[in-house]
Design a protein around this motif. Structure first.
Motif: not given
Length: 244
Positions: A34, A36-37, A153, A156, A177-178, A181, A184
């Motif tokens: 999970e 965040d990329r 958001e 999710r 992006r934040e 998780p 992207w």
């Protein structure tokens, strides 16, 4: 910025030194944890745009992975004496991640393209990837950016594929992006291909690094855009000869 690969700098951008298979394995690991990329699949046009726009350059450099989506990047790295193993294209990465999401029942948010194209993409995904969860979708003609961000958001998703074209898609991802998780990725015109609206070059053209020529034959209006390639190569040779 998280990057487990060595990189090769081509005109100011650091491209990952990885094969398509190696990159996909890394993304699968990222997704399972999970993480965040932010992925940028860059071609010579994007490199030139980053040279002309410092805000865009900063945004691209904030990505976790910049891949060589375009034979021009491969040629540029070779000319500069630090070759990359192969192209890592946005479309191939997109299709592979859809298959992975289907296999592991992961969720995807689709953002961008014309309404009719997005509709076809969703229909194709439901047919070809029945176990993939569609977390949400929105075409590229939205008026309220913050509203779309809230949708993402709340959904999710595990993956967010953004087909807004550059530089809009990269600015959007960097800004939001934040909020989830997720993996992207800006996918440019890949929804057009996935939907069947645009035909991808046959395998022979791709294998012989002539995909750009095939697209030009099919879409002569792309000629002006194609002029970016000789301009880019001139800058590469200037870098090699003069170091700047």
């Amino acid at each position: 910025m998280q990057n487990n690969f060595e990189t090769v700098n081509v005109l100011g951008l650091d491209f990952i030194k990885a094969t398509q298979a190696e990159f996909l394995e890394q993304l699968k690991r990222d997704s399972q944890t999970e993480a965040d990329r932010f992925i940028v699949t860059a071609n010579p046009e994007i490199v030139l745009a980053a040279k002309d726009d410092t805000a865009y350059a900063k945004t691209i450099r904030s990505a976790d992975y910049i891949t060589a989506d375009g034979i021009g990047i491969i040629k540029g790295a070779k000319i500069l004496g630090d070759p990359l193993p192969e192209r890592v294209t946005g479309y191939d990465t997109l299709v592979a991640l859809l298959a992975f999401a289907n296999e592991h029942q992961k969720s995807v948010f689709f953002l961008g393209a014309k309404p009719a194209v997005l509709e076809k993409v969703l229909a194709k995904v439901k047919t070809s990837y029945p176990d993939l969860k569609i977390a949400g979708s929105c075409d590229g003609y939205f008026k309220d950016e913050a509203k779309v961000a809230r949708q993402i958001e709340q959904a999710r998703p595990d993956f967010v594929f953004v087909a807004l074209g550059f530089p809009k898609q990269e600015f959007f991802i960097a800004k939001y992006r934040e909020l989830a998780p997720a993996i992207w990725m800006g996918v440019g015109g890949s929804f057009d291909v996935l939907s069947g609206q645009t035909k991808r070059a046959p395998k022979w053209w791709i294998d012989h690094h002539l995909e750009w020529a095939y697209r030009l034959l099919k879409e002569p209006s792309r000629f002006i855009r194609m002029l970016a390639l000789p301009k880019y190569l001139l800058l590469v040779y200037r870098k090699k000869i003069f170091g700047r």
